[in-house]
Scaffold this motif. Structure first.
Motif, mmCIF file in Angstrom:
data_model
loop_
_atom_site.group_PDB
_atom_site.id
_atom_site.type_symbol
_atom_site.label_atom_id
_atom_site.label_comp_id
_atom_site.label_asym_id
_atom_site.label_seq_id
_atom_site.Cartn_x
_atom_site.Cartn_y
_atom_site.Cartn_z
ATOM 1 N N MET A 6 8.623 60.358 -1.487
ATOM 2 C CA MET A 6 9.896 59.776 -1.878
ATOM 3 C C MET A 6 10.159 60.117 -3.336
ATOM 4 S SD MET A 6 11.192 55.927 -1.368
ATOM 5 C CE MET A 6 10.993 54.995 -2.838
ATOM 6 N N ARG A 7 11.375 60.470 -3.661
ATOM 7 C CA ARG A 7 11.714 60.858 -5.021
ATOM 8 C C ARG A 7 12.075 59.623 -5.827
ATOM 9 N NH1 ARG A 7 15.223 66.197 -4.564
ATOM 10 N NH2 ARG A 7 14.141 66.698 -6.467
ATOM 11 N N SER A 8 11.565 59.546 -7.017
ATOM 12 C CA SER A 8 11.868 58.432 -7.911
ATOM 13 C C SER A 8 13.203 58.661 -8.579
ATOM 14 C CB SER A 8 10.791 58.317 -8.986
ATOM 15 O OG SER A 8 9.563 58.025 -8.400
ATOM 16 N N ARG A 9 13.804 57.609 -9.025
ATOM 17 C CA ARG A 9 15.056 57.683 -9.773
ATOM 18 C C ARG A 9 14.862 56.891 -11.056
ATOM 19 N NH1 ARG A 9 18.764 59.961 -6.460
ATOM 20 N NH2 ARG A 9 18.433 59.640 -4.281
ATOM 21 N N LEU A 10 15.613 57.230 -12.066
ATOM 22 C CA LEU A 10 15.541 56.506 -13.330
ATOM 23 C C LEU A 10 16.192 55.152 -13.152
ATOM 24 C CD1 LEU A 10 16.434 59.417 -15.746
ATOM 25 C CD2 LEU A 10 14.201 58.573 -15.107
ATOM 26 N N VAL A 11 15.849 54.193 -13.985
ATOM 27 C CA VAL A 11 16.369 52.834 -13.888
ATOM 28 C C VAL A 11 17.887 52.861 -13.962
ATOM 29 C CG1 VAL A 11 16.452 50.566 -14.983
ATOM 30 C CG2 VAL A 11 14.342 51.846 -14.965
ATOM 31 N N HIS A 58 24.026 59.739 -8.752
ATOM 32 C CA HIS A 58 25.001 58.694 -9.018
ATOM 33 C C HIS A 58 24.540 57.375 -8.398
ATOM 34 C CE1 HIS A 58 27.214 62.515 -9.168
ATOM 35 N NE2 HIS A 58 27.787 61.948 -10.211
ATOM 36 N N VAL A 59 24.716 56.278 -9.106
ATOM 37 C CA VAL A 59 24.372 54.963 -8.562
ATOM 38 C C VAL A 59 25.277 54.675 -7.368
ATOM 39 C CG1 VAL A 59 24.315 52.489 -9.040
ATOM 40 C CG2 VAL A 59 23.480 54.094 -10.747
ATOM 41 N N VAL A 60 26.540 55.030 -7.488
ATOM 42 C CA VAL A 60 27.488 54.929 -6.376
ATOM 43 C C VAL A 60 27.765 56.357 -5.928
ATOM 44 C CG1 VAL A 60 29.809 54.239 -5.663
ATOM 45 C CG2 VAL A 60 28.531 52.834 -7.307
ATOM 46 N N ALA A 61 27.428 56.669 -4.687
ATOM 47 C CA ALA A 61 27.669 58.014 -4.170
ATOM 48 C C ALA A 61 29.150 58.343 -4.274
ATOM 49 C CB ALA A 61 27.196 58.101 -2.720
ATOM 50 N N MET A 98 26.604 55.445 -17.576
ATOM 51 C CA MET A 98 26.190 54.127 -17.093
ATOM 52 C C MET A 98 26.175 54.060 -15.567
ATOM 53 S SD MET A 98 25.402 52.483 -19.746
ATOM 54 C CE MET A 98 25.220 50.819 -19.146
ATOM 55 N N LEU A 99 26.788 55.030 -14.908
ATOM 56 C CA LEU A 99 26.840 55.012 -13.443
ATOM 57 C C LEU A 99 25.956 56.082 -12.818
ATOM 58 C CD1 LEU A 99 30.645 54.397 -12.908
ATOM 59 C CD2 LEU A 99 28.778 52.746 -12.750
ATOM 60 N N ALA A 100 25.081 56.654 -13.596
ATOM 61 C CA ALA A 100 24.143 57.649 -13.081
ATOM 62 C C ALA A 100 22.732 57.217 -13.421
ATOM 63 C CB ALA A 100 24.433 59.021 -13.689
#
Length: 164
Positions: free
Chosen positions: A1-6, A133-136, A161-163
């Protein structure tokens, strides 16, 4: 699974929710005593209750290109949004050809999902770090972005702020 930044949005939400709250001594009966100016949450719950829940709109007309070229330099610093995020979130970033934009390596000191330390190296796999993106964008399109002008969609797709 790929991690994402906070997701910075989550941090902002937590800060907004917790602003002004303090840990007080429990009141008789074990419940925390409300601090000065701390609301019981009723107004927020009442506001949420007024929101309508709508279904998904169709993806008619959606194409990634409607949000502009991926990871543009929208803040005119000479670096694309993706590299701005890597510079912001990685410790000790190294740059291509000694420049200041293209991040080629660095360390995510504490992965928000595993708590582990992840070394980032640009290229295949990226060391398990992906920027997204936090929201696709497709989801945003279905929930109203299809009605925005192109400039607003480009700004949305490249908002730091949305990525994450």
């Amino acid at each position: 699974m790929r991690s994402r930044l906070v997701p910075p949005v989550l941090s902002l939400l937590c800060a907004t929710v917790l602003a002004g709250c303090t840990q007080d001594s429990p009141a008789p009966g074990g419940a925390p005593a409300p601090g000065p100016g701390v609301a019981d949450g009723a107004p927020a719950r009442a506001a949420v209750d007024t929101l309508s829940v709508k279904g998904r709109a169709p993806r008619t007309g959606y194409a990634r290109e409607e949000f502009g070229k991926a990871w543009l330099d929208t803040d005119s610093n000479g670096c694309g949004t993706r590299d701005d995020i890597l510079k912001r979130d990685l410790a000790g970033p190294a740059f291509k050809d000694g420049g200041a934009c293209t991040v080629v390596s660095g360390v995510l000191e504490k992965d928000p999902y595993t708590g582990g330390r992840i070394r980032y190296r640009r290229g295949a796999g990226g060391g398990g770090i992906d920027i997204d993106h936090v929201v696709a964008l497709s989801d945003a399109w279905q929930k109203g972005a299809g009605g925005w002008d192109r400039g607003k969609r480009v700004a949305f797709a490249n908002d730091l702020m949305l990525a994450a």
